[in-house]
Design an enzyme around this catalytic site. Structure first.
Site, PDB file in Angstrom:
ATOM      1  N   LYS A 174       4.876  10.092   7.896  1.00  0.00           N
ATOM      2  CA  LYS A 174       4.743  10.574   9.056  1.00  0.00           C
ATOM      3  C   LYS A 174       6.094  10.695   9.869  1.00  0.00           C
ATOM      4  O   LYS A 174       6.081  11.509  10.937  1.00  0.00           O
ATOM      5  CB  LYS A 174       3.619   9.945   9.735  1.00  0.00           C
ATOM      6  N   ASP A 191       9.354   2.546  -0.979  1.00  0.00           N
ATOM      7  CA  ASP A 191       8.428   3.506  -0.383  1.00  0.00           C
ATOM      8  C   ASP A 191       9.090   3.106   1.200  1.00  0.00           C
ATOM      9  O   ASP A 191       8.954   1.872   1.641  1.00  0.00           O
ATOM     10  CB  ASP A 191       7.180   2.813  -0.734  1.00  0.00           C
ATOM     11  N   TYR A 196       0.876  -1.225   0.108  1.00  0.00           N
ATOM     12  CA  TYR A 196       0.051   0.096   0.050  1.00  0.00           C
ATOM     13  C   TYR A 196       0.819   1.004   0.037  1.00  0.00           C
ATOM     14  O   TYR A 196       1.821   1.203   0.817  1.00  0.00           O
ATOM     15  CB  TYR A 196      -0.945  -0.046   1.287  1.00  0.00           C
TER      16      TYR A 196
HETATM   17  N1  HOZ Z   1      -0.059   2.922   6.184  1.00  0.00           N
HETATM   18  C1  HOZ Z   1      -0.762   3.329   7.361  1.00  0.00           C
HETATM   19  C2  HOZ Z   1      -1.487   1.896   7.836  1.00  0.00           C
HETATM   20  N2  HOZ Z   1      -0.798   0.686   7.143  1.00  0.00           N
HETATM   21  C3  HOZ Z   1      -1.731   4.270   7.141  1.00  0.00           C
HETATM   22  C4  HOZ Z   1      -2.594   4.618   8.227  1.00  0.00           C
HETATM   23  C5  HOZ Z   1      -4.000   4.955   7.651  1.00  0.00           C
HETATM   24  O1  HOZ Z   1      -4.364   4.527   6.515  1.00  0.00           O
HETATM   25  O2  HOZ Z   1      -4.724   5.537   8.550  1.00  0.00           O
END
Ligand code: HOZ
Length: 425
Positions: free
Chosen positions: A266, A238, A143
């Site tokens: 973040k 990433d 992701y």
């Molecule tokens: N990549 C984060 C969790 N897999 C993102 C958190 C979110 O989407 O709030």
């Protein structure tokens, strides 16, 4: 035990779609009510009912030195007195860029953005603009944020909620995103030979954290590097999760792999809404205003976020021993969990590297999205809620990584293990 959280969730459902501002918070996979958080300190979360938890979410990664880390708090306080945004350049942005480039290997320039989503979306655009090619390759279960082109076979919330295709992402956009199973170099070779000269970039989580924690097999990242070099494809690592977490220089340093572009999220803002992407000058100079690949943002390089992020990155830079300490905590916990599941007669995989860890209720090794998805959802649910009742806050999905912070004490780790031993399945 969760009365106030439940009442707040009922209210939130009225005003906010699904009651949450990001789907992964919704407990959609495990059932029950998401906790509403009042505050956090170090490795501890306090919910609105006054329950205290050992935190293994850590805002999905950035709280590597614990919540309310004093130098970060002080940096935010100082900058807030000087205004929260100017929409004009500041010296803080130069300090931040220098700090990132000092810690991250192979990179010469950095552009600040506001989230990991923006970082990956912009890096893809830059790769397309630079190469003049349209297609990209990503991996099933990885992701990279919620930009249209990357919402194809995604992990994290998409996997958690079993969303295969996303209404609103047009066929035209999705067609340009090719996917391969993680850890499968043959599949990548096939995609590349079926689309000669058409692939701009290959984007990968060097350690996947969005299908649970899944490690790259030896040779996988090196193989991707070799394919990209041979085919003129840009390799985008990433490092939203792995950057500044697995090592001072992230996965590039840990695995000795050079990226063409690297993305961060973040952690660069110590938990404030920040992201960044970096690369060699030769590629980065194609960004506007120097080049024509347009990318912008009023809040990009926001002074409060820069001040907070600099404080965190400097603290990490000045204390390289923290990575050894985090690895020791991670491996101690993984070893203990494995033994505890074995004693309970459960065949469970515990994937761990440094301060990232996941538990898969699966008798077979988990090395890609298919094997991650084969895990038992009912056992995970019991495990999650059992741990929550005992004061351990885990990601509410098997398709997420746990994050360990340095504020976690030996006592916290022992409590976590003791809790795991007592779960009834
Ligand atoms: N990549 C984060 C969790 N897999 C993102 C958190 C979110 O989407 O709030």
């Amino acid at each position: 035990m969760y009365e106030k959280s439940s009442a707040l969730f009922r209210q939130a459902l009225q005003y906010i779609p699904g009651g949450v501002n990001s789907p992964v918070r919704a407990f959609g996979r495990v059932g029950g009510t998401p906790l509403f958080i009042r505050s956090a300190q170090g490795a501890r979360l306090l919910d609105e009912d006054g329950n205290s938890y050992i935190d293994f979410v850590n805002s999905w990664g950035p709280m590597i030195l614990g919540h309310a880390f004093p130098p970060v708090v002080e940096a935010i306080r100082k900058q807030a007195l000087l205004s929260s945004s100017y929409g004009a350049p500041t010296g803080l942005e130069i300090r931040m860029a220098r700090q990132i480039l000092k810690m991250v290997p192979h990179m010469q320039q950095v552009r600040m953005v506001n989230s990991g989503t923006e970082a990956c979306m912009s890096a893809i655009r830059l790769a397309r603009g630079y190469t003049g090619r349209s297609m990209i390759v990503k991996f099933e279960g990885c992701y990279h944020g919620h930009a249209d082109a990357l919402l194809v076979q995604g992990g994290s919330g998409m996997a958690t909620l079993d969303i295969q295709t996303v209404p609103g992402v047009t066929l035209g956009v999705a067609r340009d995103t090719l996917t391969a199973p993680y850890n499968d170099l043959d599949a990548v070779e096939k995609l590349v030979s079926a689309h000669p000269g058409q692939i701009a970039a290959l984007i990968v989580e060097p350690v996947a954290g969005n299908m649970g924690c899944v490690l790259p097999k030896p040779g996988f990242l090196e193989g991707l590097r070799a394919i990209c070099d041979r085919e003129g494809i840009l390799l985008i690592l990433d490092e939203v999760m792995t950057g500044f977490r697995l090592a001072r220089g992230g996965a590039q340093e840990l695995f000795g792999i050079r990226a063409d572009l690297v993305t961060f999220g973040k952690i660069i803002g110590a938990g404030l809404p920040v992201g960044a992407f970096a690369g060699p000058r030769e590629i980065m100079q194609h960004l506007a205003p120097e080049g024509k690949v347009y990318q912008a943002g009023t809040l990009s390089g926001n002074p409060i976020a820069m001040a907070a992020g600099i404080a965190l990155l400097e603290a990490l830079d000045q204390n390289p021993a923290v990575y050894h300490e985090l690895e020791q905590k991670g491996s101690w916990l993984a070893t203990g969990l494995k033994a505890s599941f074995r004693d309970q007669g459960l065949a469970v995989q515990v994937n761990q590297i440094g301060s990232m860890l996941s538990v898969f209720f699966n008798p077979r090794p988990v090395g890609d999205f298919r094997s991650a998805s084969d895990s038992d959802p009912g056992l995970f649910r019991s495990f999650f809620h059992g741990m929550l009742k005992k004061g351990v806050y885990l990601p509410p999905s098997p398709f997420e990584s746990w994050f360990i912070c340095s504020a976690l004490t030996r006592e916290d780790l022992e409590k976590t293990l003791a809790a795991a031993k007592q779960i009834a399945y």
